[in-house]
Each structure stands twice: as C-alpha cells, then as structure tokens.
Motif scaffolding. Structure first.
Motif, PDB file in Angstrom:
ATOM      1  N   ARG A  72      39.953  24.345  84.001  1.00 19.52           N
ATOM      2  CA  ARG A  72      38.946  24.781  85.186  1.00 19.52           C
ATOM      3  C   ARG A  72      38.207  25.678  84.889  1.00 19.52           C
ATOM      4  N   HIS A  73      38.701  26.782  84.130  1.00 21.53           N
ATOM      5  CA  HIS A  73      37.914  28.009  83.720  1.00 21.53           C
ATOM      6  C   HIS A  73      36.853  27.907  83.180  1.00 21.53           C
ATOM      7  N   SER A  74      36.961  26.864  82.154  1.00 19.34           N
ATOM      8  CA  SER A  74      35.674  26.577  81.212  1.00 19.34           C
ATOM      9  C   SER A  74      34.822  25.331  82.076  1.00 19.34           C
ATOM     10  N   GLY A  75      35.322  24.449  82.542  1.00 20.16           N
ATOM     11  CA  GLY A  75      34.502  23.590  83.118  1.00 20.16           C
ATOM     12  C   GLY A  75      34.110  22.647  82.176  1.00 20.16           C
ATOM     13  N   LYS A  76      35.092  22.505  80.936  1.00 17.52           N
ATOM     14  CA  LYS A  76      34.758  21.711  79.814  1.00 17.52           C
ATOM     15  C   LYS A  76      35.786  20.681  79.268  1.00 17.52           C
ATOM     16  N   ASN A  77      35.398  20.004  78.351  1.00 23.03           N
ATOM     17  CA  ASN A  77      36.155  19.063  77.594  1.00 23.03           C
ATOM     18  C   ASN A  77      36.938  19.958  76.692  1.00 23.03           C
ATOM     19  N   PRO A  78      37.812  19.604  75.772  1.00 24.42           N
ATOM     20  CA  PRO A  78      38.752  20.266  75.053  1.00 24.42           C
ATOM     21  C   PRO A  78      38.161  21.290  73.930  1.00 24.42           C
ATOM     22  N   MET A 227      46.906  16.925  74.105  1.00 22.93           N
ATOM     23  CA  MET A 227      45.787  16.609  73.646  1.00 22.93           C
ATOM     24  C   MET A 227      44.434  16.928  74.455  1.00 22.93           C
ATOM     25  N   GLY A 228      44.878  17.739  75.384  1.00 20.50           N
ATOM     26  CA  GLY A 228      43.618  18.053  76.164  1.00 20.50           C
ATOM     27  C   GLY A 228      43.365  17.076  77.406  1.00 20.50           C
ATOM     28  N   ALA A 229      44.016  15.869  77.707  1.00 20.96           N
ATOM     29  CA  ALA A 229      43.708  15.190  78.813  1.00 20.96           C
ATOM     30  C   ALA A 229      43.869  16.402  80.175  1.00 20.96           C
ATOM     31  N   MET A 230      44.924  16.958  80.090  1.00 15.49           N
ATOM     32  CA  MET A 230      44.884  17.883  81.422  1.00 15.49           C
ATOM     33  C   MET A 230      43.822  19.051  81.517  1.00 15.49           C
ATOM     34  N   ILE A 231      43.341  19.169  80.155  1.00 19.74           N
ATOM     35  CA  ILE A 231      42.167  20.207  80.316  1.00 19.74           C
ATOM     36  C   ILE A 231      41.034  19.506  80.798  1.00 19.74           C
ATOM     37  N   THR A 232      40.647  18.410  80.386  1.00 13.37           N
ATOM     38  CA  THR A 232      39.642  17.665  80.787  1.00 13.37           C
ATOM     39  C   THR A 232      39.785  17.334  82.179  1.00 13.37           C
ATOM     40  N   TYR A 233      40.662  16.985  82.575  1.00 13.33           N
ATOM     41  CA  TYR A 233      40.893  16.568  84.225  1.00 13.33           C
ATOM     42  C   TYR A 233      40.937  17.962  84.837  1.00 13.33           C
ATOM     43  N   GLY A 234      41.443  19.110  84.560  1.00 14.47           N
ATOM     44  CA  GLY A 234      41.367  20.467  85.080  1.00 14.47           C
ATOM     45  C   GLY A 234      40.032  20.874  85.376  1.00 14.47           C
ATOM     46  N   SER A 235      39.041  20.314  84.497  1.00 11.88           N
ATOM     47  CA  SER A 235      37.591  20.978  84.332  1.00 11.88           C
ATOM     48  C   SER A 235      36.849  20.114  85.759  1.00 11.88           C
ATOM     49  N   TYR A 236      37.668  19.150  86.224  1.00 14.83           N
ATOM     50  CA  TYR A 236      36.888  18.686  87.630  1.00 14.83           C
ATOM     51  C   TYR A 236      37.448  19.011  88.810  1.00 14.83           C
ATOM     52  N   ILE A 237      38.501  20.088  88.651  1.00 17.97           N
ATOM     53  CA  ILE A 237      39.134  20.745  89.915  1.00 17.97           C
ATOM     54  C   ILE A 237      38.346  21.671  90.495  1.00 17.97           C
ATOM     55  N   LYS A 238      38.126  21.782  91.854  1.00 11.25           N
ATOM     56  CA  LYS A 238      37.585  22.976  92.432  1.00 11.25           C
ATOM     57  C   LYS A 238      38.124  24.195  92.328  1.00 11.25           C
ATOM     58  N   TYR A 326      33.851  14.842  76.149  1.00 12.21           N
ATOM     59  CA  TYR A 326      33.484  15.637  74.502  1.00 12.21           C
ATOM     60  C   TYR A 326      32.026  15.121  74.358  1.00 12.21           C
ATOM     61  N   LEU A 327      31.854  14.044  73.933  1.00  9.78           N
ATOM     62  CA  LEU A 327      30.455  13.586  73.585  1.00  9.78           C
ATOM     63  C   LEU A 327      29.415  13.908  74.599  1.00  9.78           C
ATOM     64  N   VAL A 328      29.760  13.719  75.883  1.00  6.05           N
ATOM     65  CA  VAL A 328      28.712  13.827  76.931  1.00  6.05           C
ATOM     66  C   VAL A 328      28.446  15.319  76.931  1.00  6.05           C
ATOM     67  N   ASP A 329      29.191  16.050  77.183  1.00  6.84           N
ATOM     68  CA  ASP A 329      29.278  17.824  77.340  1.00  6.84           C
ATOM     69  C   ASP A 329      28.445  18.419  75.895  1.00  6.84           C
ATOM     70  N   GLU A 330      29.233  18.092  74.791  1.00  8.81           N
ATOM     71  CA  GLU A 330      28.900  18.729  73.612  1.00  8.81           C
ATOM     72  C   GLU A 330      27.628  18.081  73.023  1.00  8.81           C
TER      73      GLU A 330
END
Ligand code: PFF
Length: 449
Positions: A72-78, A227-238, A326-330
């Motif tokens: 959530r802090h970064s709003g990003k993929n791992p 593996m960053g699944a929860m980083i990715t899902y966390g990036s979509y949390i308000k 990752y591919l969409v963001d970066e």
C-alpha cells in the motif's frame, strides 16, 4: 513517483470487504484443501495442526501485514515497491524473485487445477477410474491444463475491480457454504469419530523437526506469502483501510478453511478405513473412492471438485496478477496483452510438470539424484524454499531496513491505535520470523526435496 497519482489507472478494491474477499481468495486454494490435509495426515494430524496454528500466528500474520504495508505504501508490484522505497538498492531482486516464483508456482498449480476440473466431469460421469489412468492421458490432462490457464488469463484481463474482485465476491461465499454442507455429511458418517480424534487431539510425542518444517512451509504457501502476492494485493487497498484488521481477517478465513478441509476429509478417511498418510494423491485418489461409497456420492463428489476448482482459480488469479502488475506498471505493457503472453509462458513452463505425472514420461516422474517428480521438485523449490527466502527478506526489510517510522506511519493511516501493538509486531518481524525461517530453511535444504 506518486503512488496516489497512478491509482486511477491501477484500480483499487471497492471496499475493505472486496479486498478481504480477494486476498482470502488468493490464500484459500489447493493449498488448503489438497495440500493441508495430506501434509497434516503425513505429520500426525493433531500435532501438525497445533504447530501450524502457532506458525500462522507468530510468522504468517506479521509477514502478511508487512507485505500489505509495503504494497500500500508504494502502490506497486513487488519489483516497483522495493525500488520505490529503497531506490537503486538490490532489494528489488526480492521482487524479481517473486515474479519468477509466481510463474513457476502458477505452472504446476495449473496442472493440478486442471485435474480438479477433470474430476468434476469424472464424478458426474460416475467414471472414477484410477488416478494414474487419468493423469497419464494427455488427451485429457493437457487441454484441461491449458483451459485452466486460459480461464485465469481471462479473469485477470478484467483488472482489479471488474475481474478479480467481482469473481471473488461471488465465488468465496459459495465455497464456504459448499464446505459446510460437505462437513456435515462427513462427520455424520459411521466411524467418523476416529478421524476427528486423529485430527483434533494432538499427540505431542509426534512433533519432530520434520513436523515443524511442514507446518511452517504450509503456513507460507497457504497464506500466499513470500512472493509478493500480498504486496500486489496490498497496493490496491485504500489509505484509510486498517491493514492489521484486514490482514488478520484474511489469515483467519484461510486458517478456518484449512481447519474445515481437515474436518471434511479426516472423518471420511477414517470412516472408510483408508490411510491418512496417502500423500500428494490423497484428494485425487482417496476422495473419489469415498464419494463412490456415499449415497449420493456422484453429486457430493462433483460438488467437492467444483469447490476445489473455484478455490484454485481465485489463487491462480493472484499468482498471475503479481507478474501482470509488474509488466503493466514497470514495462508499461497493455494488461490485455500481458496476461496472454504470461499465460503462454506459464503453459510452456508447466509442460514438464504435466508430463512428470504418473504414467507419462518416466524420467520426469523420478528425476535422477532428487528422486522426485518434476512437479514435486518445482513445488519444493518454489512452493517451499523460495517462499521461505522471500518471507525472510520481507521480514528483514520491514523489521530492520525500512525505517520503522515509515512503515508505522503507513499502518497508522488506517489504524490510529497501532502504536499499542507496534512493539509486538516489530519484535516478531525483527527476531522471531527471521530466526525461525532460517532454522526451517536450513532443515528443508538439508533434508532435500
Ligand atoms: N495460497 C494458495 C493456496 O493455498 O492454494 C497458493 C498460493 C497463491 C501461493 C499465491 C502463493 C501465492 F503467491
């Protein structure tokens, strides 16, 4: 880099409920319903359950909150997340490892998910012939495997709110209700009591290093951590959502479903005088036999495999989403193109796993030196070791590297009372998690695949 600014294109969960459902969908999968019962069966039932619950609490929960906070802090993929927080540092390697691990887990997971779909048809057709004859028939298993990947691509193509969240909203409650119905059936079978006591009465004399390894590995796999699944899902949390409460809900539901899967499977196994230590084939080999002996077993069996396919799909969605994000963001790829390219690569990577199953290519079924199947080796490397490595570095990163002030601020933004539990959270992340993971990784690698 302004995480708030790019949220519009990235999408967000519509509500905390939407996030919890989607993340619980990621966590709940073949890991709970196929892997948990067979690992518990092999490791003493109740004693394993006891250790597993301790691992979830001491290790799973803090790493889950750490991943959500980074996301959530970064709003990003791992990859982008580590780069945003520590620009130019090697930390983004953890993100790359996560992306690779995602493709690799997705590849063999989809093979098993394809079998699950196939078993729906087998149950309905009343054709519950042996597992081997099914897995060795590439004319059936190959299209099912490809179809499952395609289905995953189709959902992920829809993006966060239309794709993932919409499906999870419908599918997760259905899964829950179906399981309750099946448990009621299972525990009322004659002789179910022995299964219940095997599963619920811990025999502490059965706890060994191996039980501990199994419990810890299962905790990561099941909670989709490392593996960053929860980083990715966390990036979509308000920003105003409470990460601690949301993460706890996800861990709670995941653990609940695993416990329920045990309640469903062990009473039935004991009632049918079958072997709880059957191994990886437990669900596919034993359950069809059990359903055949139960009145109305065709329907019960079909329901069970529908349920397992649903659970698998909401997990494969999250595995593909990590790579896609990752591919969409970066790399600024189009989402619709990305999912199909990654899906194609996953198909190729998964082929040896498919061919390594019983009755197909003998040397892939029993690899030289490691004496396990290619699929077994993939699960060991990526489902166990790599998730452990990832979780280790995520704990170190949030516990030691990222200034506590920043991670604390991030959690505080939706949870003003966090200060009171922060010392416990950081103590677990700084000391308990890394030490326990290191010990377990050491034993895992020492004992081999
Ligand atoms: N947690 C999923 C399961 O229990 O089936 C598997 C999984 C999904 C593992 C996503 C890791 C992951 F990132």
């Amino acid at each position: 880099m302004n995480p708030e600014g790019n949220l519009k294109q990235r999408g967000q969960w519509s509500s905390r409920f939407g996030f919890v459902l989607a993340a619980a969908g990621s966590a709940i999968g073949l890991g709970n319903i196929w892997r948990f019962p067979y690992v518990a069966g092999e490791n003493g039932g109740g004693a394993f359950l006891f250790l597993y619950l301790i691992c979830i609490l001491l290790l799973g929960l803090p790493v889950m909150i750490a991943e959500l906070t980074i996301g959530r802090h970064s709003g990003k993929n791992p990859v982008g997340a580590f780069e945003a927080i520590r620009p130019g540092s090697p930390w983004k390697i953890i993100g790359y490892l996560g992306v690779i691990t995602g493709v690799c887990i997705l590849s063999y997971y989809s093979v098993l998910a394809g079998y699950t779909v196939g078993y729906i048809g087998k149950s309905i057709a009343g054709n519950l012939s042996s597992y081997e004859s099914f897995t060795s028939n590439a004319m059936i298993s190959l299209p099912l495997f490809a179809a499952f990947i395609a289905l995953t691509c189709f959902v992920v193509q829809g993006g966060v709110r239309n794709g993932i969240e919409k499906w999870a909203r419908i599918l997760m409650p259905v899964l829950f209700v179906l399981m309750i119905i099946l448990i009621i059936r299972s525990v009322t079978l004659e002789g179910a009591g022995r299964g219940l006591s095997f599963y619920l009465k811990p025999d502490f004399s059965k706890i060994t290093g191996k039980t501990f390894n199994a419990a810890l590995g299962q905790a990561f796999f099941s909670l989709s951590l490392g593996m960053g699944a929860m980083i990715t899902y966390g990036s979509y949390i308000k920003k105003d959502d409470n990460l601690v409460i949301s993460g706890t809900f996800v861990a709670f539901f995941d653990t609940l479903i695993a416990i329920m899967a045990g309640l469903l499977i062990f009473p039935a196994i004991f009632a049918m005088n079958m072997d709880p230590t059957e191994g990886t084939g437990l669900v596919f080999k034993v359950l069809p036999e059990i359903f055949r002996l139960i009145p109305g077993g065709t329907i019960v069996g079909a329901f069970f495999f529908i349920l397992l396919s649903i659970a698998a799909l909401t997990s494969t969605i999250s595995l593909l989403e990590v790579v896609t994000a990752y591919l969409v963001d970066e790399k600024h790829w189009l989402r619709s193109k990305t999912v199909w390219i990654v899906g194609g690569i996953t198909f190729v990577v998964g082929l040896p796993s498919l061919l390594s199953q019983e009755g197909m290519v003998p040397w892939l079924a029993d690899l030289p030196l490691v004496h396990t199947s290619f699929l077994g080796l993939m699960d060991w490397i990526f489902g166990n070791v790599m998730l452990g490595v990832g979780a280790f570095f995520i704990a170190i990163f949030v516990g030691w590297v990222w200034k506590n002030g920043d991670s604390t601020k991030e959690i505080l933004s939706g949870f003003p009372g966090f200060g009171r539990i922060a010392p416990v959270f950081y103590f677990l992340l700084k000391y308990i998690c890394p030490i326990l993971i290191l010990v377990v990784l050491f034993f895992l690698i020492k004992s081999g695949a």
